[in-house]
Design a protein around this motif. Structure first.
Motif, PDB file in Angstrom:
ATOM      1  N   ASP A   1       5.522  -5.162   1.311  1.00 58.84           N
ATOM      2  CA  ASP A   1       5.528  -3.896   0.584  1.00 58.84           C
ATOM      3  C   ASP A   1       4.188  -3.192   0.822  1.00 58.84           C
ATOM      4  OD1 ASP A   1       5.654  -1.784  -1.151  1.00 58.84           O
ATOM      5  OD2 ASP A   1       6.031  -2.977  -2.947  1.00 58.84           O
TER       6      ASP A   1
ATOM      7  N   LEU B   1       3.040  -0.716  -0.536  1.00 56.00           N
ATOM      8  CA  LEU B   1       2.466  -0.227  -1.788  1.00 56.00           C
ATOM      9  C   LEU B   1       1.623  -1.295  -2.482  1.00 56.00           C
ATOM     10  CD1 LEU B   1       5.494   1.789  -3.216  1.00 56.00           C
ATOM     11  CD2 LEU B   1       3.721   2.497  -1.603  1.00 56.00           C
ATOM     12  N   GLN B   2       1.619  -2.513  -1.921  1.00 57.84           N
ATOM     13  CA  GLN B   2       0.747  -3.564  -2.432  1.00 57.84           C
ATOM     14  C   GLN B   2      -0.670  -3.453  -1.862  1.00 57.84           C
ATOM     15  OE1 GLN B   2       1.545  -6.348  -4.524  1.00 57.84           O
ATOM     16  NE2 GLN B   2       3.431  -5.276  -5.014  1.00 57.84           N
TER      17      GLN B   2
ATOM     18  N   ARG C   1      -2.201   2.720  -1.398  1.00 56.16           N
ATOM     19  CA  ARG C   1      -2.076   3.285  -2.743  1.00 56.16           C
ATOM     20  C   ARG C   1      -3.066   4.432  -2.933  1.00 56.16           C
ATOM     21  NH1 ARG C   1       0.317  -1.097  -6.148  1.00 56.16           N
ATOM     22  NH2 ARG C   1      -0.755  -0.323  -8.005  1.00 56.16           N
TER      23      ARG C   1
ATOM     24  N   LEU D   1      -1.754   7.721  -1.010  1.00 61.99           N
ATOM     25  CA  LEU D   1      -0.511   8.387  -1.402  1.00 61.99           C
ATOM     26  C   LEU D   1      -0.819   9.588  -2.286  1.00 61.99           C
ATOM     27  CD1 LEU D   1       1.817   5.349  -2.189  1.00 61.99           C
ATOM     28  CD2 LEU D   1       1.906   6.872  -0.199  1.00 61.99           C
TER      29      LEU D   1
ATOM     30  N   LEU E   1       3.770   2.974  -9.243  1.00 62.39           N
ATOM     31  CA  LEU E   1       3.470   1.981  -8.220  1.00 62.39           C
ATOM     32  C   LEU E   1       3.677   0.578  -8.777  1.00 62.39           C
ATOM     33  CD1 LEU E   1       0.231   3.519  -6.665  1.00 62.39           C
ATOM     34  CD2 LEU E   1       2.543   3.538  -5.712  1.00 62.39           C
TER      35      LEU E   1
ATOM     36  N   LYS F   1      10.028   0.147   2.320  1.00 64.65           N
ATOM     37  CA  LYS F   1       9.767   1.409   1.610  1.00 64.65           C
ATOM     38  C   LYS F   1       9.035   2.429   2.485  1.00 64.65           C
ATOM     39  CE  LYS F   1       9.340  -1.367  -2.597  1.00 64.65           C
ATOM     40  NZ  LYS F   1       8.488  -1.765  -3.740  1.00 64.65           N
TER      41      LYS F   1
ATOM     42  N   MET G   1       8.351   6.082   1.577  1.00 62.99           N
ATOM     43  CA  MET G   1       7.203   6.469   0.772  1.00 62.99           C
ATOM     44  C   MET G   1       5.978   6.788   1.631  1.00 62.99           C
ATOM     45  SD  MET G   1       7.991   6.227  -2.541  1.00 62.99           S
ATOM     46  CE  MET G   1       6.464   5.839  -3.409  1.00 62.99           C
TER      47      MET G   1
ATOM     48  N   PRO H   1      12.790   7.123  -2.636  1.00 61.94           N
ATOM     49  CA  PRO H   1      12.387   6.323  -3.805  1.00 61.94           C
ATOM     50  C   PRO H   1      13.388   6.469  -4.945  1.00 61.94           C
ATOM     51  CG  PRO H   1      11.041   8.293  -3.631  1.00 61.94           C
ATOM     52  CD  PRO H   1      11.850   8.233  -2.381  1.00 61.94           C
TER      53      PRO H   1
END
Length: 416
Positions: free
Chosen positions: A238, A240-241, A246, A249, A257, A297, A300, A368
């Motif tokens: 992921d 977004l980890q 992060r 974005l 998140l 993802k 995103m 999303p």
């Protein structure tokens, strides 16, 4: 002689030596009553202490017949030695789990699916199965069928929840809360040979490890047998980890998140350590099991990638062939992104630990979840991007799918 890998405990055994389970039916074959259920402590101990006492009572297990009238038995059924009723139910000799019909008739490919909590493993499987039956199935003239009552039940539930109710799957339960049954599917592909056209059947076994069980090498040991038996591993990462992602974005009204879990670099290192400890490491210490590493993802990440990136469009699968040049383009794109996000630390870790590794980028939903309903799918339903790429690459590595090499217009088909 066909070797069968149990999809539950991953014991390997010749098909001819697998025990059978009596159906406990009355047919009057020998003028006697049906067999009575017996305690199957072997199965109950494997399943864990949560099995109710009543469920421990199951049909008697008996050894396969060696010879009948002097001839060796090679069929898929056997007569119970007590009641005489024929049964097709084969069981694992180690854990006594029942095998679905036809499971012992085909080669199996165990696909290990791992990733941190909230990386989207359950959603990934749900969408992948749907795409294999529709868009991807059409491209490769393939069909996919659930095997066994448990997979058929869960398969129907997954489809109804995600595609009819637009609800995302629940998180995988940790191993401490009970055993997670694998999902078993029969994949049928066209086979061409000098004898004509036919079909080639392969059993796909998907085993989903909960993210909580990957927080340390000690916890991950629960899945060591599963990982060491795998024909290929799909590691979902992921993005977004990653803190750098992060931070980049844009602020908007999108879904919150996810909580930061185990770093993907640590999961990859722990995977390699477990596999090396169980004999899957090569002479130079690199694991030989093919590793497909997929950024999830990717919908995103539109603001962080170029508009013409191959990650944001599906492969055409023209002519029912895997396009190696297309895979390489995605691999290089993802590698470049990782270098910018974490100075290439994850990629270097993977390259050191795995001898056969490829990078992918995918999105199971294509957009999303709604900001006010993070457990829901987008209102348009799943519109996946490259969801099939990791699995198709693994199948191609095993010779099950034809591959178009760069610079070539044709490729030798699987089974040719």
């Amino acid at each position: 002689m066909t070797t069968v890998i149990c999809p539950y405990c991953f014991d390997r055994a010749p098909a001819a030596r697998l025990p059978y389970r009596c159906l406990m039916l009355t047919t009057g074959v020998r003028g006697s009553s049906a067999c009575q259920a017996e305690r199957d402590d072997t199965w109950a101990e494997f399943m864990g202490p949560t099995v109710p006492p009543a469920l421990r009572m199951r049909g008697p297990v008996f050894a396969p017949p060696r010879r009948v009238h002097g001839r060796r038995v090679t069929g898929s059924r056997a007569d119970c030695p007590d009641c005489g009723v024929s049964t097709p139910v084969r069981v694992c000799r180690r854990c006594h789990s029942d095998f679905p019909s036809e499971y012992c008739d085909h080669d199996s490919r165990i696909i290990a699916l791992v990733g941190a909590k909230a990386s989207g493993k359950s959603t990934y499987v749900s969408v992948l199965v749907n795409e294999l039956r529709h868009r991807v199935g059409v491209a490769y003239d393939a069909s996919l069928a659930a095997m066994g009552s448990e997979t058929q039940r869960r398969d129907q539930e997954m489809a109804e929840d995600l595609y009819d109710r637009l609800r995302l799957p629940d998180a995988t339960r940790p191993a401490a809360m009970g055993f997670n049954d694998p999902l078993l599917y029969r994949l049928s592909l066209p086979s061409r040979s000098r004898f004509g056209h036919g079909s080639r059947h392969t059993t796909l076994v998907f085993f989903d490890a909960a993210g909580e069980d990957l927080k340390s090498a000690e916890a991950m040991d629960r899945y060591t047998q599963y990982l060491s038996a795998a024909d290929g591993i799909i590691l979902l990462v992921d993005p977004l980890q990653l803190g750098s992602v992060r931070d980049q974005l844009p602020p908007d009204d999108g879904p919150p998140l996810p909580v930061v879990e185990t770093p993907p670099q640590q999961i990859a290192a722990d995977l390699a350590a477990q596999l090396r400890a169980h004999g899957r490491g090569g002479a130079r210490g690199r694991v030989g099991t093919p590793m497909a590493v997929a950024l999830t993802k990717t919908d995103m990440l539109r603001s962080l990638v170029t508009p013409h990136t191959p990650m944001l469009r599906n492969a055409t699968h023209r002519g029912g062939l895997l396009d190696e040049a297309d895979r390489q383009a995605v691999h290089e794109e993802v590698r470049s992104l990782l270098e910018g996000w974490d100075s290439g630390a994850l990629y270097r870790q993977l390259e050191r630990d795995f001898a056969d590794m490829s990078l992918f980028g995918l999105s199971a939903l294509g957009a999303p979840p709604p900001a006010g309903a993070p457990a829901d799918a987008p209102k348009s339903g799943p519109q996946p991007l490259r969801i099939e790429d990791p699995l198709l690459w693994l199948l191609g590595r095993r010779g099950l799918l034809p591959v178009r090499k760069p610079g070539r217009t044709t490729a030798k088909g699987a089974g040719a």
